[in-house]
Design a protein around this motif. Structure first.
Motif, PDB file in Angstrom:
ATOM      1  N   PRO A 100       0.821  -1.222   0.000  1.00  0.00           N
ATOM      2  CA  PRO A 100       0.000   0.000   0.000  1.00  0.00           C
ATOM      3  C   PRO A 100       0.852   1.268   0.000  1.00  0.00           C
ATOM      4  O   PRO A 100       1.906   1.324   0.639  1.00  0.00           O
ATOM      5  N   SER A 120      -0.418  -9.569  -9.045  1.00  0.00           N
ATOM      6  CA  SER A 120      -1.425  -8.611  -9.474  1.00  0.00           C
ATOM      7  C   SER A 120      -2.546  -9.340 -10.186  1.00  0.00           C
ATOM      8  O   SER A 120      -2.488 -10.556 -10.384  1.00  0.00           O
ATOM      9  N   ALA A 148      -8.692   0.779  -6.175  1.00  0.00           N
ATOM     10  CA  ALA A 148      -7.307   1.176  -5.903  1.00  0.00           C
ATOM     11  C   ALA A 148      -7.230   2.014  -4.628  1.00  0.00           C
ATOM     12  O   ALA A 148      -6.326   1.815  -3.803  1.00  0.00           O
ATOM     13  N   GLN A 178      -3.580   1.908  -3.129  1.00  0.00           N
ATOM     14  CA  GLN A 178      -2.570   1.800  -4.171  1.00  0.00           C
ATOM     15  C   GLN A 178      -2.169   3.174  -4.687  1.00  0.00           C
ATOM     16  O   GLN A 178      -2.998   4.061  -4.859  1.00  0.00           O
TER      17      GLN A 178
END
Length: 140
Positions: free
Chosen positions: A57, A102, A117, A122
């Motif tokens: 993160p 991913s 996201a 992210q």
């Protein structure tokens, strides 16, 4: 908080690899068209797609256990939206080299991808429309 130039460079230089059904992988590159090998995963040339992870993160290294837990949560969230994510991995090319498991997903609009996201903190995702160019979407 903008991302540091070296982090942005790492994102731009990364190979975003998607696992293919017949084996091997196809690498998405920022600024390049979606690889031909991935065209069959789209319903048509206007379908949006994204390459997203829950690892690390805010572009900060997290523990393997925490990353795996968050990735499972992302997979569950994507499946809950009716998608069939395909396994992938982001492979960095600048030192220190890195790898992040991913997911390649099709059919989600950009607002939904952005929301995911943000939910998984992210710094950026990769996205595109149909067979067009892959773009880096910075979210910080």
């Amino acid at each position: 908080m903008p991302i540091p130039p070296e982090t942005q460079r790492a994102f731009l230089d990364t190979g975003y690899r998607v696992r293919l059904t017949q084996g091997g992988c196809a690498a998405i590159r920022i600024g390049a068209p979606l690889p031909r090998e991935l065209h069959a995963l789209l319903h048509d040339e206007r379908e949006p797609w994204g390459f997203i992870t829950a690892w690390n993160p805010l572009a900060q290294q997290a523990s393997r256990a925490r990353n795996r837990e968050r990735q499972r949560e992302l997979l569950t969230a994507l499946r809950g939206l009716g998608t069939a994510p395909r396994a992938g991995v982001g492979v960095g090319t600048v030192e220190p080299a890195w790898r992040e498991p991913s997911l390649f997903v099709t059919g989600l609009d950009f607002d939904t991808l952005d929301a995911l996201a943000h939910r998984f903190e992210q710094a950026a995702i990769v996205r595109g429309i149909g067979f067009g160019m892959a773009e880096l979407r910075v979210l910080l």
